[in-house]
Write a protein that holds these residues in place. Structure first.
Motif, mmCIF file in Angstrom:
data_model
loop_
_atom_site.group_PDB
_atom_site.id
_atom_site.type_symbol
_atom_site.label_atom_id
_atom_site.label_comp_id
_atom_site.label_asym_id
_atom_site.label_seq_id
_atom_site.Cartn_x
_atom_site.Cartn_y
_atom_site.Cartn_z
ATOM 1 N N PRO A 288 37.242 -61.278 49.168
ATOM 2 C CA PRO A 288 35.992 -60.531 49.027
ATOM 3 C C PRO A 288 35.251 -60.271 50.342
ATOM 4 C CG PRO A 288 36.168 -62.095 47.258
ATOM 5 C CD PRO A 288 37.335 -62.354 48.174
ATOM 6 N N LYS B 268 28.050 -73.849 50.576
ATOM 7 C CA LYS B 268 27.106 -72.720 50.542
ATOM 8 C C LYS B 268 27.191 -71.984 49.215
ATOM 9 C CE LYS B 268 26.940 -71.948 55.461
ATOM 10 N NZ LYS B 268 27.905 -71.671 56.495
ATOM 11 N N ASP C 69 28.642 -58.620 42.894
ATOM 12 C CA ASP C 69 29.460 -59.675 42.306
ATOM 13 C C ASP C 69 29.804 -59.385 40.855
ATOM 14 O OD1 ASP C 69 30.882 -62.004 42.346
ATOM 15 O OD2 ASP C 69 29.170 -63.317 42.720
ATOM 16 N N ASN D 49 41.340 -65.672 38.988
ATOM 17 C CA ASN D 49 41.109 -66.816 39.875
ATOM 18 C C ASN D 49 42.163 -67.919 39.773
ATOM 19 O OD1 ASN D 49 38.322 -65.393 39.460
ATOM 20 N ND2 ASN D 49 38.097 -66.562 41.343
ATOM 21 N N VAL E 46 26.286 -68.806 47.204
ATOM 22 C CA VAL E 46 25.844 -67.434 47.411
ATOM 23 C C VAL E 46 24.932 -67.013 46.250
ATOM 24 C CG1 VAL E 46 26.663 -65.040 47.518
ATOM 25 C CG2 VAL E 46 27.904 -66.843 48.737
ATOM 26 N N CYS F 273 36.729 -71.969 51.094
ATOM 27 C CA CYS F 273 35.399 -72.138 51.706
ATOM 28 C C CYS F 273 34.844 -73.524 51.385
ATOM 29 C CB CYS F 273 34.413 -71.110 51.137
ATOM 30 S SG CYS F 273 34.589 -69.458 51.790
ATOM 31 N N ARG G 21 33.839 -63.927 33.967
ATOM 32 C CA ARG G 21 35.222 -63.468 33.779
ATOM 33 C C ARG G 21 35.969 -64.344 32.781
ATOM 34 N NH1 ARG G 21 36.954 -63.070 40.076
ATOM 35 N NH2 ARG G 21 35.873 -61.127 40.588
ATOM 36 N N ARG H 104 38.594 -67.224 50.292
ATOM 37 C CA ARG H 104 38.036 -67.270 48.944
ATOM 38 C C ARG H 104 37.407 -68.637 48.678
ATOM 39 N NH1 ARG H 104 43.302 -64.360 46.380
ATOM 40 N NH2 ARG H 104 44.216 -65.463 48.138
ATOM 41 N N VAL H 105 36.697 -68.733 47.541
ATOM 42 C CA VAL H 105 35.775 -69.867 47.360
ATOM 43 C C VAL H 105 36.461 -71.233 47.458
ATOM 44 C CG1 VAL H 105 35.826 -69.856 44.798
ATOM 45 C CG2 VAL H 105 33.812 -70.700 45.998
ATOM 46 N N GLU I 131 39.445 -58.208 38.677
ATOM 47 C CA GLU I 131 38.260 -57.500 39.174
ATOM 48 C C GLU I 131 38.193 -56.053 38.706
ATOM 49 O OE1 GLU I 131 37.087 -59.421 43.106
ATOM 50 O OE2 GLU I 131 36.151 -57.446 43.174
ATOM 51 N N ARG J 255 33.027 -68.137 36.710
ATOM 52 C CA ARG J 255 34.445 -67.844 36.895
ATOM 53 C C ARG J 255 35.256 -68.773 36.004
ATOM 54 N NH1 ARG J 255 32.449 -64.256 39.330
ATOM 55 N NH2 ARG J 255 32.940 -63.430 41.396
ATOM 56 N N TYR K 184 27.601 -56.172 49.543
ATOM 57 C CA TYR K 184 28.236 -57.136 48.634
ATOM 58 C C TYR K 184 27.629 -56.996 47.244
ATOM 59 C CZ TYR K 184 29.959 -61.511 46.629
ATOM 60 O OH TYR K 184 30.576 -62.439 45.820
ATOM 61 N N ARG L 38 31.661 -53.626 47.942
ATOM 62 C CA ARG L 38 32.422 -54.695 47.289
ATOM 63 C C ARG L 38 33.475 -54.120 46.331
ATOM 64 N NH1 ARG L 38 32.675 -60.111 45.140
ATOM 65 N NH2 ARG L 38 34.274 -59.986 43.567
ATOM 66 N N PHE M 230 25.686 -64.098 53.886
ATOM 67 C CA PHE M 230 27.036 -64.664 53.823
ATOM 68 C C PHE M 230 28.128 -63.607 53.960
ATOM 69 C CE2 PHE M 230 30.724 -66.689 51.734
ATOM 70 C CZ PHE M 230 30.707 -67.930 52.342
ATOM 71 N N TYR M 231 27.955 -62.491 53.229
ATOM 72 C CA TYR M 231 29.007 -61.456 53.225
ATOM 73 C C TYR M 231 28.593 -60.176 53.958
ATOM 74 C CZ TYR M 231 31.560 -63.935 49.461
ATOM 75 O OH TYR M 231 32.266 -64.843 48.714
#
Ligand code: NAD
Ligand code: UDP
Length: 387
Positions: free
Chosen positions: A100, A249, A335, A212, A251, A237, A339, A233-234, A139, A258, A333, A180, A328-329
């Motif tokens: 992302p 962090k 979202d 995911n 966001v 991170c 999902r 990706r998360v 997505e 998710r 961005y 995005r 951050f992005y």
């Protein structure tokens, strides 16, 4: 190992050759491992990198050495691609820019990678009568219908407003300046093109929409095996934050939801698609775990607990910190709010269900992250900074 294998209808499985594009990535590496360890199939592994499959390529004494061949090529501009597709019975295309942080900052690269670069692959499969399994994404659904309802609407609890169904849900993206959605939009258009090749020219295809998938070897740890300023990706991170004992962090408050599925469960689904063409051709499959839903905040809390257990280190005093998406992005961005995959089609066609709980998959994944990176991080952070 391979002998005696039968498909879901009891027919013997014939060994095939697979041209796997993007074989050196996260999903490709697990798929190659599975194919080498448990099947008689051959793999022509295509990628620009091979670090994640090195253990399958060397030494030449490995029992599957004659069944896997690495071809270092960039599908953007390499005339060898068509020859490899022609040599194979099946092509699996995993190649993509799919983080992302790139969608809004490198939208042209994202669109070229996910649409333009995939076009010749579809064309060569169609023209040469070869089967294609193409990796799309969850997505393509974008946002849920429910997220446009008032916050207190009881309809938000109704699955009709949020469960994502392959043959029924609309694709809902943000405006064009919300870059995005460049990724989702490019993936949607290549899906439509593949579907049309099936309808008009008889292409045998299967489209996979991963929800995911996570596990060992996903992405990179910034400053260790990827750029220090990179944003993976998360999972990576948060792993990076835990390894460095920094706050995770969140966001925009970490309120997005998710569902996470363990890579090893998801790979079982892909193997069923490979070995059951009659049941998989012409289908679009959601592949996810509807039982593993969390908000990103809950994911951060769970990863903090699991990491403490596997590393033996006490949890941080301040495990999370809020950060805006702009910070951050960057600009543009947006979202996906939620999902949840509908599982009807994959259950009906392939009888597949995921098995691993979120806690268990995080425990094995974070054990891997700790074992692989903890020492390297210690060394990197203890080095004196050059003046
Ligand atoms: P990844 O980035 O780990 O793997 C992609 C691989 O493709 C990389 O090894 C990269 O080097 C290779 N590649 C990219 N462009 C190439 C080119 N021009 N020529 C040759 N190789 C090229 O990503 P992944 O998580 O393994 O994802 C694989 C596919 O699944 C992607 O299409 C992605 O959009 C899709 N997907 C994955 C997830 C997930 O949960 N992991 C979710 C949604 C969609
Ligand atoms: N996210 C976060 N902190 C991070 C990285 C990601 O809060 O350090 C959030 C991100 O905004 C998104 C979710 O985690 O809501 C999942 O991000 P991922 O990179 O896995 O991609 P996505 O699921 O959106 O495709």
């Amino acid at each position: 190992m391979a002998s005696g294998r039968v498909d879901l209808d009891g027919n013997p499985i014939r060994p095939i050759t697979i041209c796997m594009i993007g074989a050196g990535g996260f999903i490709g590496s697990h798929l190659c491992e599975k194919l080498m360890a448990e099947t008689p199939h051959k793999v022509l592994a295509v990628d620009v990198y091979n670090d994640k499959i090195k253990h399958l390529l060397e030494p030449s004494s490995l029992p599957w050495a004659d069944r896997i061949q690495f071809h270092r090529l960039n599908i953007k501009n390499d005339s060898r691609l068509e020859g490899l597709i022609r040599m194979a019975d099946l092509t699996i295309n995993l190649a993509a820019i799919c983080t992302p942080a790139d969608y809004n900052t490198r939208p042209l690269d994202t669109i070229y990678s996910n649409f333009i670069d995939a076009l010749p692959v579809v064309k060569y499969c169609s023209e040469n009568g070869k089967r294609l399994i193409h990796f799309s994404t969850c997505e393509v659904y974008g946002k849920t219908i429910g997220c446009f309802l008032p916050k207190d609407s009881p309809l938000r609890q109704d699955p009709a407003y949020y469960v994502l169904k392959e043959d029924d849900s609309p694709c809902i993206f943000g405006s064009i300046e919300k870059q995005r959605w460049s990724y989702a939009c490019a993936k949607q258009l290549i899906e439509r093109l593949i579907y049309a090749e099936g309808a008009e020219n008889g292409l045998e295809f299967t489209i996979v929409r991963p929800f995911n998938w996570i596990g060992p070897r996903m992405d990179f740890i910034p400053g260790i095996d990827g750029p220090s300023e990179g944003v993976p990706r998360v999972l990576a991170c948060f792993s990076n934050n835990l390894l460095r004992r920094e706050s995770l962090k969140l966001v925009d408050g970490g309120q997005s939801q998710r569902t996470f599925v363990y890579i090893k469960d998801a790979i079982e689904a892909v193997l069923l698609m490979i070995e059951n063409p009659a049941r998989a051709n012409g289908q679009i499959f959601n592949v996810g775990n509807p039982n593993n839903e969390v908000t990103v905040r809950q994911l951060a809390e769970m990863m903090t607990q699991v990491y403490s257990k596997v590393s033996g280190e006490p949890p941080l005093d301040m495990p999370t910190v809020d950060v805006s998406s702009k910070e951050f992005y960057g600009e543009g961005y947006d979202d996906s709010d939620k999902r949840i995959p509908d599982m009807t089609i994959i259950n009906r066609q392939l009888g597949w269900n995921p098995k691993t709980s979120l806690w268990d998959l995080l425990e094995s994944t974070l054990t891997y992250q700790h074992r692989t990176y903890a020492e390297a991080i210690k060394k990197a952070t203890s080095k004196p900074v050059a003046s």
